[in-house]
Design a protein around this motif. Structure first.
Motif, short mmCIF file in Angstrom:
data_model
loop_
_atom_site.label_atom_id
_atom_site.label_comp_id
_atom_site.label_asym_id
_atom_site.label_seq_id
_atom_site.Cartn_x
_atom_site.Cartn_y
_atom_site.Cartn_z
N LYS A 4 0.85 -0.98 0.31
CA LYS A 4 0.04 0.01 0.06
C LYS A 4 0.90 1.00 -0.37
O LYS A 4 2.00 1.47 0.16
CB LYS A 4 -0.67 0.21 1.40
N LEU A 5 0.49 2.49 -0.29
CA LEU A 5 1.15 3.73 -0.38
C LEU A 5 0.84 4.02 0.68
O LEU A 5 -0.15 4.21 0.86
CB LEU A 5 0.51 4.77 -1.94
N LYS A 6 2.30 3.92 1.09
CA LYS A 6 2.33 5.16 2.62
C LYS A 6 3.43 6.26 2.87
O LYS A 6 4.54 5.75 1.89
CB LYS A 6 2.22 3.90 3.75
N LYS A 7 3.21 7.06 3.59
CA LYS A 7 4.32 7.51 4.36
C LYS A 7 6.01 6.78 4.77
O LYS A 7 5.70 6.00 5.28
CB LYS A 7 4.69 8.71 4.74
N SER A 8 6.95 7.15 4.42
CA SER A 8 8.28 6.32 4.37
C SER A 8 8.16 6.90 5.75
O SER A 8 9.23 8.27 6.14
CB SER A 8 9.03 5.92 3.46
N ARG A 9 8.97 5.95 6.73
CA ARG A 9 9.31 6.49 8.08
C ARG A 9 11.42 6.36 7.40
O ARG A 9 12.01 7.56 8.66
CB ARG A 9 9.45 5.16 9.18
N LYS A 12 13.31 9.78 4.59
CA LYS A 12 12.06 11.06 4.74
C LYS A 12 13.22 12.46 4.61
O LYS A 12 14.68 12.55 5.31
CB LYS A 12 11.37 11.46 5.81
N SER A 13 12.43 13.08 3.52
CA SER A 13 13.47 14.28 3.82
C SER A 13 12.65 15.06 4.89
O SER A 13 13.48 16.27 5.04
CB SER A 13 14.51 15.06 2.96
N ILE A 14 11.53 15.60 4.08
CA ILE A 14 10.41 16.26 5.30
C ILE A 14 9.71 15.47 5.90
O ILE A 14 8.95 16.34 6.53
CB ILE A 14 9.57 17.25 3.66
N SER A 15 9.15 15.11 5.11
CA SER A 15 7.51 13.94 5.54
C SER A 15 7.27 12.75 5.05
O SER A 15 6.51 12.27 5.17
CB SER A 15 5.99 15.15 5.47
N GLY A 16 7.85 12.29 3.94
CA GLY A 16 8.22 10.85 3.54
C GLY A 16 7.46 10.40 2.35
O GLY A 16 7.04 8.73 2.10
N VAL A 17 6.68 11.91 1.65
CA VAL A 17 5.65 11.18 1.23
C VAL A 17 7.29 10.77 -0.23
O VAL A 17 6.61 9.48 -1.06
CB VAL A 17 5.60 12.54 0.13
N CYS A 18 8.12 11.39 -0.58
CA CYS A 18 9.02 10.90 -1.65
C CYS A 18 9.95 9.50 -1.52
O CYS A 18 9.24 8.74 -2.54
CB CYS A 18 10.53 12.08 -1.91
N GLY A 19 9.87 8.96 -0.44
CA GLY A 19 10.43 7.80 0.12
C GLY A 19 9.24 6.66 0.35
O GLY A 19 9.58 5.97 -0.56
N GLY A 20 8.33 7.36 0.16
CA GLY A 20 7.10 6.04 0.08
C GLY A 20 6.42 5.67 -1.14
O GLY A 20 6.50 5.05 -1.27
N ILE A 21 6.74 6.74 -2.11
CA ILE A 21 6.81 6.71 -3.49
C ILE A 21 6.97 5.71 -3.81
O ILE A 21 7.48 4.68 -4.96
CB ILE A 21 6.16 7.58 -4.19
N VAL A 43 4.17 21.35 -6.22
CA VAL A 43 3.97 22.07 -4.66
C VAL A 43 2.48 22.17 -5.03
O VAL A 43 2.36 21.01 -2.89
CB VAL A 43 4.11 23.73 -4.68
N LEU A 44 1.45 21.40 -5.29
CA LEU A 44 -0.23 21.72 -4.87
C LEU A 44 -0.09 19.67 -4.89
O LEU A 44 -0.71 19.48 -4.04
CB LEU A 44 -0.70 21.51 -6.39
N ILE A 45 0.52 19.13 -5.69
CA ILE A 45 0.23 17.90 -5.57
C ILE A 45 0.95 16.95 -4.51
O ILE A 45 0.80 16.42 -3.23
CB ILE A 45 1.86 16.60 -6.70
N TYR A 46 2.34 17.65 -3.82
CA TYR A 46 2.68 17.23 -3.21
C TYR A 46 2.31 17.68 -1.59
O TYR A 46 1.92 16.35 -0.42
CB TYR A 46 4.57 18.25 -2.37
N LEU A 49 -0.39 15.04 -1.42
CA LEU A 49 0.03 13.51 -0.89
C LEU A 49 0.16 13.66 0.35
O LEU A 49 -0.22 12.70 1.33
CB LEU A 49 1.18 13.10 -1.67
N VAL A 50 1.01 14.91 1.10
CA VAL A 50 0.92 15.18 2.65
C VAL A 50 -0.57 14.48 3.61
O VAL A 50 -0.08 13.81 4.30
CB VAL A 50 2.05 15.89 2.29
N ASN A 51 -0.72 15.32 2.95
CA ASN A 51 -2.74 15.46 4.01
C ASN A 51 -3.28 14.02 3.11
O ASN A 51 -4.20 13.64 3.78
CB ASN A 51 -2.94 16.44 3.44
#
Length: 60
Positions: A4-9, A12-21, A43-46, A49-51
């Motif tokens: 499943k697509l989840k934020k990475s723990r 991560k550099s800001i919130s883990g979105v790119c790491g999770g993808i 910025v809008l896409i990020y 995804l963060v939220n």
């Protein structure tokens, strides 16, 4: 589907979105970050995804 697509723990550099993808697709997080850098609405896409992406649950 097990993954499943989840934020990475861990990656991560800001919130883990790119790491999770990157973990979801099995690619480098650096490539995902570069992709976000060159997207027109990055910025809008990020922010969306963060939220909306859930956090990875903590392991013991």
């Amino acid at each position: 589907m097990k993954n499943k697509l989840k934020k990475s723990r861990t990656d991560k550099s800001i919130s883990g979105v790119c790491g999770g993808i990157a973990e979801y697709f099995g690619i480098s997080s650096f490539g995902v970050r570069l992709l976000f850098l060159f997207l027109p609405a990055n910025v809008l896409i990020y922010l969306i995804l963060v939220n909306t992406m859930p956090d990875t649950p903590r392991s013991l």
